[in-house]
Design an enzyme around this catalytic site. Structure first.
Site, PDB file in Angstrom:
ATOM      1  N   GLY A  23      55.180 -10.047  25.646  1.00  0.00           N
ATOM      2  CA  GLY A  23      56.010  -8.961  26.173  1.00  0.00           C
ATOM      3  C   GLY A  23      55.410  -7.586  25.908  1.00  0.00           C
TER       4      GLY A  23
ATOM      5  N   ASP B  85      56.287   0.079  32.242  1.00  0.00           N
ATOM      6  CA  ASP B  85      55.084  -0.574  31.712  1.00  0.00           C
ATOM      7  C   ASP B  85      53.809   0.054  32.270  1.00  0.00           C
ATOM      8  OD1 ASP B  85      57.002  -2.153  30.660  1.00  0.00           O
ATOM      9  OD2 ASP B  85      56.485  -3.965  31.771  1.00  0.00           O
TER      10      ASP B  85
HETATM   11  P1  ADP Z   1      53.431  -9.546  29.936  1.00  0.00           P
HETATM   12  O1  ADP Z   1      54.712  -9.292  29.213  1.00  0.00           O
HETATM   13  O2  ADP Z   1      52.297  -9.781  29.007  1.00  0.00           O
HETATM   14  O3  ADP Z   1      53.157  -8.521  30.982  1.00  0.00           O
HETATM   15  P2  ADP Z   1      53.675 -11.169  32.256  1.00  0.00           P
HETATM   16  O4  ADP Z   1      54.164 -12.559  32.483  1.00  0.00           O
HETATM   17  O5  ADP Z   1      54.319 -10.063  32.995  1.00  0.00           O
HETATM   18  O6  ADP Z   1      53.681 -10.924  30.689  1.00  0.00           O
HETATM   19  O7  ADP Z   1      52.130 -11.107  32.623  1.00  0.00           O
HETATM   20  C1  ADP Z   1      51.237 -12.036  32.052  1.00  0.00           C
HETATM   21  C2  ADP Z   1      50.287 -12.508  33.132  1.00  0.00           C
HETATM   22  O8  ADP Z   1      49.377 -11.435  33.476  1.00  0.00           O
HETATM   23  C3  ADP Z   1      49.389 -13.634  32.667  1.00  0.00           C
HETATM   24  O9  ADP Z   1      50.031 -14.894  32.799  1.00  0.00           O
HETATM   25  C4  ADP Z   1      48.231 -13.501  33.640  1.00  0.00           C
HETATM   26  O10 ADP Z   1      48.572 -14.046  34.896  1.00  0.00           O
HETATM   27  C5  ADP Z   1      48.119 -11.983  33.808  1.00  0.00           C
HETATM   28  N1  ADP Z   1      47.134 -11.448  32.844  1.00  0.00           N
HETATM   29  C6  ADP Z   1      47.352 -10.569  31.847  1.00  0.00           C
HETATM   30  N2  ADP Z   1      46.221 -10.320  31.146  1.00  0.00           N
HETATM   31  C7  ADP Z   1      45.254 -11.046  31.723  1.00  0.00           C
HETATM   32  C8  ADP Z   1      43.843 -11.244  31.462  1.00  0.00           C
HETATM   33  N3  ADP Z   1      43.220 -10.622  30.468  1.00  0.00           N
HETATM   34  N4  ADP Z   1      43.180 -12.096  32.275  1.00  0.00           N
HETATM   35  C9  ADP Z   1      43.805 -12.706  33.291  1.00  0.00           C
HETATM   36  N5  ADP Z   1      45.107 -12.569  33.568  1.00  0.00           N
HETATM   37  C10 ADP Z   1      45.834 -11.760  32.807  1.00  0.00           C
HETATM   38 MG    MG Z   2      54.475  -8.043  32.607  1.00  0.00          MG
END
Ligand code: ADP
Ligand code: MG
Length: 408
Positions: A147, A195
């Site tokens: 998160g 965000d």
């Molecule tokens: P968060 O709270 O971390 O934003 P989300 O579910 O909104 O959680 O986003 C997470 C998603 O973002 C991951 O499952 C992936 O699809 C993408 N993501 C984030 N960082 C990376 C990364 N370094 N490489 C590839 N995909 C990423």
């Molecule tokens: Mg997110």
């Protein structure tokens, strides 16, 4: 074998980040992926934590996030043809994804690519067209699913380096808006602006006091003296977060429309506490009343928290964080037992100034302000009692407030 090599290099990037040259390491990952390294540039965009002001962003209120020193990196190099290749060191098993410039349809696999491809699509929709392809290698050190907004971080990073490489001249706030547009319309997530804004406009040592109704913002220096920020990941995963999120948005909108029969307001964020108390009779249902009360009071708490920080009143700031948690737990009902246990247990300990759930809720992280010299003891105690009571291992991240996107 290739995956093992990647994981080993990736682990090295993480563990030795202070010691080794990060740029070198990321260029090395790029070379392992694409077999060349000449002319590669490396960029970074941060993740974020919200100190206070939760579920206020879509209610026309204030939020108070800060960018973190953890985030997402990309090593990139333009190509001579129309291919766009994407690879993530966090998902080595998914391999390289290849698309053509101009062909920005939703990608079934690897699904993570839809975050950066969505940004390229959004740029294209706004008239910012790539005139050739690009090779991209991503690597992020935000713990997955915590998160801390890894999605905004990878989006802002993508918009930022494309803006730099192709010379589009887009301002940082417009980058944030473009990324939100992409996440809303390409990825189908109904997120607010916080965000992406926090990642795009981050400033080391400062929190960002943002009015989400007008996008006016102010930096507030976080001058902790003998205290530190600590993020505690409950590691509680929730699979239907987005449906709860949409429910809350709808409930808050319904409460607003009932208030609008009596008063001329565009959002709940326009109301003071006393105005809310005067007109709350317009809201017909107790559940809707509690949702609206959170939106109004949380916004006012955030305004008070900004003032407290300006006056260096960490005690008051911490108390407001705890009030925020209680309101999210009881009125907005977006906490969960795991987050409540962490907050409850932390508040029994010495050296805890404030703590609350942070992010959308139903799992994820707590953020707190703790005495630096007691922090190891606090971590150990919470670790033990949380495992006992909830059967899950918590993770602890000592974080610092970092810069917005930049080229390394
Ligand atoms: P968060 O709270 O971390 O934003 P989300 O579910 O909104 O959680 O986003 C997470 C998603 O973002 C991951 O499952 C992936 O699809 C993408 N993501 C984030 N960082 C990376 C990364 N370094 N490489 C590839 N995909 C990423
Ligand atoms: Mg997110």
């Amino acid at each position: 074998m290739a995956n093992r090599v990647h994981s080993a290099v990736a682990a090295n990037v993480l563990c030795k980040r202070e010691v080794f040259n990060l740029k070198e390491k990321l260029t090395e990952l790029f070379w392992e992926t694409y077999n060349y390294r000449d002319g590669v540039s490396v960029y970074f965009a941060p993740g974020r934590v919200n100190l206070i002001g939760e579920h206020t962003d879509y209610n026309g209120g204030h939020v108070f996030p800060c960018a973190l020193t953890i985030g997402t990196y990309a090593a990139v190099k333009c190509r001579d043809d129309n291919k766009i290749r994407l690879y993530s060191g966090n998902f080595p098993e998914k391999g390289v994804c290849e698309i053509e410039v101009g062909d920005y349809s939703y990608i079934k696999q690897p699904d993570w690519c839809n975050y950066p491809v969505g940004v390229i699509w959004a740029l294209y929709k706004k008239g910012y067209v790539l005139d050739r392809g690009i090779d991209i290698m991503y690597y992020g050190d935000i713990p997955s699913g915590s998160g801390l907004s890894s999605s905004a971080s990878i989006e802002v990073l993508t918009a930022y380096f494309l803006n730099d490489v192709f010379g589009f001249g887009i301002e940082l706030t417009d980058i944030a808006l473009l990324c939100q547009y992409s996440e809303n319309n390409f990825n189908g997530s109904n997120c607010g602006i916080m965000d992406q804004f926090a990642s795009a406009n981050g400033k080391a040592g400062n929190a960002i006091f943002l009015d989400t109704a007008t996008l006016t913002y102010e930096y507030a220096p976080v001058r902790l003296d003998g205290q530190s920020l600590l993020i505690i990941n409950s590691n509680k995963k929730h699979s239907i977060v987005s449906s709860h999120y949409n429910d809350r948005r709808r409930e808050a909108e319904t409460a607003l429309s009932q208030l609008q029969r009596e008063i001329d307001i565009q959002s709940l964020g326009e109301l003071s506490e006393s105005e809310f108390e005067k007109y709350k009779y317009c809201i017909e249902d107790d559940l809707l009343l509690r949702r609206a009360r959170h939106a109004v009071y949380e916004n006012q708490r955030t305004i008070k928290a900004k003032k407290a920080l300006n006056e260096n009143d960490i005690k008051l700031f911490g108390e407001l964080m705890v009030d925020s948690h209680v309101s999210l737990r009881d009125d907005y009902e977006v906490s969960c037992r795991e987050l409540d246990v962490i907050v409850e247990e932390a508040l029994k300990l010495d050296g805890v100034w404030g703590i609350r759930m942070t992010g959308g809720g139903f799992g994820g992280c707590c953020v707190g302000i703790f005495d630096t010299d007691k922090i190891e003891d606090i971590k150990n105690k919470i670790d033990r009692v949380y495992k006992d009571r909830c059967g899950i291992k918590a993770d602890f991240y000592d974080v610092s407030i970092g810069e917005g996107p930049h080229r390394l």
